[in-house]
Scaffold this motif. Sequence first.
Motif, PDB file in Angstrom:
ATOM      1  N   MET A   1       1.209  -1.851   0.170  1.00  0.00           N
ATOM      2  CA  MET A   1      -0.280  -0.012  -0.164  1.00  0.00           C
ATOM      3  C   MET A   1       1.045   0.903   0.027  1.00  0.00           C
ATOM      4  SD  MET A   1      -3.141   0.628   2.598  1.00  0.00           S
ATOM      5  CE  MET A   1      -2.936  -1.398   3.117  1.00  0.00           C
ATOM      6  N   SER A   2       0.744   2.049  -1.121  1.00  0.00           N
ATOM      7  CA  SER A   2       1.276   3.513  -1.094  1.00  0.00           C
ATOM      8  C   SER A   2       0.197   4.687  -0.551  1.00  0.00           C
ATOM      9  CB  SER A   2       2.837   3.164  -2.100  1.00  0.00           C
ATOM     10  OG  SER A   2       2.604   4.420  -2.974  1.00  0.00           O
ATOM     11  N   ARG A   3       0.904   5.492  -0.076  1.00  0.00           N
ATOM     12  CA  ARG A   3       0.203   6.896   0.292  1.00  0.00           C
ATOM     13  C   ARG A   3       0.794   7.551   0.088  1.00  0.00           C
ATOM     14  NH1 ARG A   3      -1.000   3.204   4.013  1.00  0.00           N
ATOM     15  NH2 ARG A   3      -2.686   2.046   3.700  1.00  0.00           N
ATOM     16  N   GLY A   4       0.550   8.904   0.156  1.00  0.00           N
ATOM     17  CA  GLY A   4       0.848   9.956  -0.226  1.00  0.00           C
ATOM     18  C   GLY A   4       0.952  10.913   1.231  1.00  0.00           C
ATOM     19  N   VAL A   5       2.821  11.690   1.232  1.00  0.00           N
ATOM     20  CA  VAL A   5       2.670  11.912   1.969  1.00  0.00           C
ATOM     21  C   VAL A   5       1.984  13.302   2.858  1.00  0.00           C
ATOM     22  CG1 VAL A   5       4.968  13.485   3.068  1.00  0.00           C
ATOM     23  CG2 VAL A   5       5.663  11.540   1.898  1.00  0.00           C
ATOM     24  N   PHE A   6       1.202  13.346   3.433  1.00  0.00           N
ATOM     25  CA  PHE A   6       0.341  14.078   4.525  1.00  0.00           C
ATOM     26  C   PHE A   6       0.754  15.705   4.502  1.00  0.00           C
ATOM     27  CE2 PHE A   6      -1.093  10.921   6.966  1.00  0.00           C
ATOM     28  CZ  PHE A   6      -1.885  10.137   5.866  1.00  0.00           C
ATOM     29  N   ALA A   7       0.259  16.165   3.221  1.00  0.00           N
ATOM     30  CA  ALA A   7       1.402  18.143   3.616  1.00  0.00           C
ATOM     31  C   ALA A   7       0.290  18.545   5.126  1.00  0.00           C
ATOM     32  CB  ALA A   7       0.402  18.988   2.682  1.00  0.00           C
ATOM     33  N   TYR A   8       1.068  19.226   6.115  1.00  0.00           N
ATOM     34  CA  TYR A   8       0.194  19.250   7.210  1.00  0.00           C
ATOM     35  C   TYR A   8       0.479  21.008   7.300  1.00  0.00           C
ATOM     36  CZ  TYR A   8       0.059  19.105  12.283  1.00  0.00           C
ATOM     37  OH  TYR A   8      -0.697  18.729  13.779  1.00  0.00           O
ATOM     38  N   ASP A   9      -0.797  21.502   7.757  1.00  0.00           N
ATOM     39  CA  ASP A   9      -0.893  22.800   8.073  1.00  0.00           C
ATOM     40  C   ASP A   9      -1.003  22.989   8.977  1.00  0.00           C
ATOM     41  OD1 ASP A   9      -1.788  25.127   8.453  1.00  0.00           O
ATOM     42  OD2 ASP A   9      -2.888  25.741   7.341  1.00  0.00           O
ATOM     43  N   THR A  10       0.382  23.629  10.187  1.00  0.00           N
ATOM     44  CA  THR A  10       0.697  23.677  11.284  1.00  0.00           C
ATOM     45  C   THR A  10      -0.437  24.694  12.532  1.00  0.00           C
ATOM     46  OG1 THR A  10       2.505  25.035  11.015  1.00  0.00           O
ATOM     47  CG2 THR A  10       2.940  22.927  11.410  1.00  0.00           C
ATOM     48  N   ALA A  11      -0.496  25.785  11.683  1.00  0.00           N
ATOM     49  CA  ALA A  11      -1.496  26.324  12.079  1.00  0.00           C
ATOM     50  C   ALA A  11      -2.950  26.146  12.166  1.00  0.00           C
ATOM     51  CB  ALA A  11      -2.251  27.120  10.790  1.00  0.00           C
ATOM     52  N   MET A  12      -2.981  24.569  12.059  1.00  0.00           N
ATOM     53  CA  MET A  12      -4.710  24.148  12.050  1.00  0.00           C
ATOM     54  C   MET A  12      -4.501  23.896  13.526  1.00  0.00           C
ATOM     55  SD  MET A  12      -6.699  23.775   9.502  1.00  0.00           S
ATOM     56  CE  MET A  12      -7.062  23.837   8.077  1.00  0.00           C
ATOM     57  N   ASN A  13      -5.711  23.769  14.021  1.00  0.00           N
ATOM     58  CA  ASN A  13      -5.195  22.965  15.751  1.00  0.00           C
ATOM     59  C   ASN A  13      -5.891  21.431  15.805  1.00  0.00           C
ATOM     60  OD1 ASN A  13      -4.714  23.110  17.912  1.00  0.00           O
ATOM     61  ND2 ASN A  13      -7.061  23.822  19.285  1.00  0.00           N
ATOM     62  N   ALA A  14      -6.817  21.452  14.972  1.00  0.00           N
ATOM     63  CA  ALA A  14      -7.715  20.338  14.947  1.00  0.00           C
ATOM     64  C   ALA A  14      -7.523  19.468  13.432  1.00  0.00           C
ATOM     65  CB  ALA A  14      -9.092  20.891  14.663  1.00  0.00           C
ATOM     66  N   LEU A  15      -7.811  18.175  13.556  1.00  0.00           N
ATOM     67  CA  LEU A  15      -7.686  17.143  12.756  1.00  0.00           C
ATOM     68  C   LEU A  15      -8.715  16.184  12.602  1.00  0.00           C
ATOM     69  CD1 LEU A  15      -4.085  15.231  13.280  1.00  0.00           C
ATOM     70  CD2 LEU A  15      -4.346  16.944  11.738  1.00  0.00           C
ATOM     71  N   HIS A  16      -8.736  15.980  10.977  1.00  0.00           N
ATOM     72  CA  HIS A  16     -10.097  14.887  10.524  1.00  0.00           C
ATOM     73  C   HIS A  16      -9.221  13.653   9.599  1.00  0.00           C
ATOM     74  CE1 HIS A  16     -13.644  18.241  10.321  1.00  0.00           C
ATOM     75  NE2 HIS A  16     -12.480  18.002  11.703  1.00  0.00           N
ATOM     76  N   ILE A  17      -9.320  13.358  10.745  1.00  0.00           N
ATOM     77  CA  ILE A  17      -8.782  11.615  10.665  1.00  0.00           C
ATOM     78  C   ILE A  17      -9.986  10.799   9.099  1.00  0.00           C
ATOM     79  CG2 ILE A  17      -7.277   9.197  10.389  1.00  0.00           C
ATOM     80  CD1 ILE A  17      -6.011  11.056  12.432  1.00  0.00           C
ATOM     81  N   VAL A  18     -10.081  10.595   8.061  1.00  0.00           N
ATOM     82  CA  VAL A  18     -10.912  10.086   7.523  1.00  0.00           C
ATOM     83  C   VAL A  18     -10.693   8.734   6.818  1.00  0.00           C
ATOM     84  CG1 VAL A  18     -12.254  11.972   7.009  1.00  0.00           C
ATOM     85  CG2 VAL A  18     -10.569  11.085   5.573  1.00  0.00           C
ATOM     86  N   ASN A  19     -11.422   7.337   6.651  1.00  0.00           N
ATOM     87  CA  ASN A  19     -11.418   6.447   6.112  1.00  0.00           C
ATOM     88  C   ASN A  19     -10.115   5.887   6.759  1.00  0.00           C
ATOM     89  OD1 ASN A  19     -13.649   7.246   4.622  1.00  0.00           O
ATOM     90  ND2 ASN A  19     -11.327   8.228   3.442  1.00  0.00           N
ATOM     91  N   ALA A  20     -10.448   5.279   7.927  1.00  0.00           N
ATOM     92  CA  ALA A  20      -9.570   4.434   9.308  1.00  0.00           C
ATOM     93  C   ALA A  20     -10.347   2.502   9.180  1.00  0.00           C
ATOM     94  CB  ALA A  20      -9.556   5.427  10.289  1.00  0.00           C
ATOM     95  N   ARG A  21      -9.364   2.257   9.373  1.00  0.00           N
ATOM     96  CA  ARG A  21      -9.257   1.251   9.899  1.00  0.00           C
ATOM     97  C   ARG A  21      -8.581   0.853  11.795  1.00  0.00           C
ATOM     98  NH1 ARG A  21      -7.842  -4.287   9.377  1.00  0.00           N
ATOM     99  NH2 ARG A  21     -10.864  -5.422   9.599  1.00  0.00           N
ATOM    100  N   ALA A  22      -9.801   1.425  12.341  1.00  0.00           N
ATOM    101  CA  ALA A  22      -9.139   2.582  13.619  1.00  0.00           C
ATOM    102  C   ALA A  22      -9.555   0.686  14.492  1.00  0.00           C
ATOM    103  CB  ALA A  22      -9.952   3.043  14.464  1.00  0.00           C
ATOM    104  N   ALA A  23      -8.347   0.012  15.332  1.00  0.00           N
ATOM    105  CA  ALA A  23      -8.080  -0.549  16.127  1.00  0.00           C
ATOM    106  C   ALA A  23      -7.957   0.701  17.428  1.00  0.00           C
ATOM    107  CB  ALA A  23      -6.554  -1.309  16.239  1.00  0.00           C
ATOM    108  N   THR A  24      -9.796   0.038  18.135  1.00  0.00           N
ATOM    109  CA  THR A  24      -9.583   1.669  19.329  1.00  0.00           C
ATOM    110  C   THR A  24      -9.126   1.244  20.167  1.00  0.00           C
ATOM    111  OG1 THR A  24     -11.709  -0.033  19.601  1.00  0.00           O
ATOM    112  CG2 THR A  24     -11.601   2.370  17.754  1.00  0.00           C
TER     113      THR A  24
END
Length: 412
Positions: A1-24
């Motif tokens: 599986m290959s995914r692009g590297v995330f561009a990250y906006d350090t000014a943002m205080n919140a992340l929305h992680i979407v489409n995850a298989r979350a081992a909670t």
Amino acid sequence: MSRGVFAYDTAMNALHIVNARAATLAGGRYSILENAGIVTDGERIAWIGPMRDLRPEGCGQDLDAQGALVTPGLVDCHTHLVYAGNRAAEHEQRLRGASYEEIARAGGGIVSTVRATRAATAESLRRQSRVRLEALAAGGVTTVEIKSGYGLDVENELKCLRVARSLGSDSVRVVTTLLGAHAVPPEFAGRADEYVEKVCAQMIPAAAKEGLADAVDAFCEGIGFSPDQTRRVFECAAAHGLRVKLHADQLSDLGGAQLAAEFGALSADHLEHASEAGVAAMARAGTVAVLLPGAFYFLRETRRPPVEALRRHAVPMAVASDCNPGTSPIVSAGTILNMACTLFGLTPEEALAGMTLHAARALGLEGEIGSLETGKRADLVIWDASQPAELATQVGMIAPHAVIFGGRLRQA
Ligand code: DI6
Ligand code: FE
């Protein structure tokens, strides 16, 4: 599986992680949430649930996990990674047939690392230790417990704890443990009781006063300290308001598991020789079992910890690296997950729970880290994998795709 590297906006205080298989690991056990969304707010998880319930409102940055496995940040709850030098020569002696105990009794072993660690400046010790911490972190570890135990006098134990504390950063959390009762230092040879007296009268009070230790540990073993001596250390720790944990029943059954339970220890670690009665006592006390397959492997032990009994008594099993120069010179979380399965018979899900949920509890941090739940710290890993079995079998092949520490994407 290959995914692009995330561009990250350090000014943002919140992340929305979407489409995850979350081992909670929510609700105190392994569990997986398919098609999950995770929303962070500052350093916390603000929401986790099925994608269909994710509200698009609020400004946050999207990270698309594209179906990848997302786990809590790994927690390595038992390491001795602050030390100087290495013990490769001793490993060669062992390959030629010498035993760990023989080497220790001949003045090698722990005491040889003590010599090197005492001689090192804090700066040199920090430099050498940071390499190991960074390697663990690169494998997806976000919280590491570090023990002292190679100083063995007040000044050098405090030096090691200060170095350990200084290694905590904005990409990995460090928790420290005073292990003054790790071995009898050469200048106290034959006078173990006097050394224990010094640990209690000077070392523990000094570490407590400076706030350098989160807990106190001891090595209860024939080549370490007797149950009586360990008891004195624990009583002193309790008097200073410090929780305890124990290197228990690693090479022989001295009743270490029971002793740890009696003091309400956070954890009893190793446990290869622990008895059923010891396991039952741990269950009653809520003491976590920390399994250390790296040391078992390196010492070529044959007696495994009582995993079946631990399961039957529902004792939480954590898994840790035991990173140290003598019996587990290993800084790879993936290798440790693999060994927990191949050597101790844990399932990959148990191994993962052992390096997240139960490891957090072994540090008394179960309210903060170790699972993906609303309100907990947003420490999590997006893996280049889709299930725990891949983490535990593809040794050296799987790396985190991204690590989020306290709600911020860790920059490479
Ligand atoms: N048990 C271990 O596995 C480590 N310490 C301990 O009490 C070994 C430490 C060493 O050999 O340097
Ligand atoms: Fe250890």
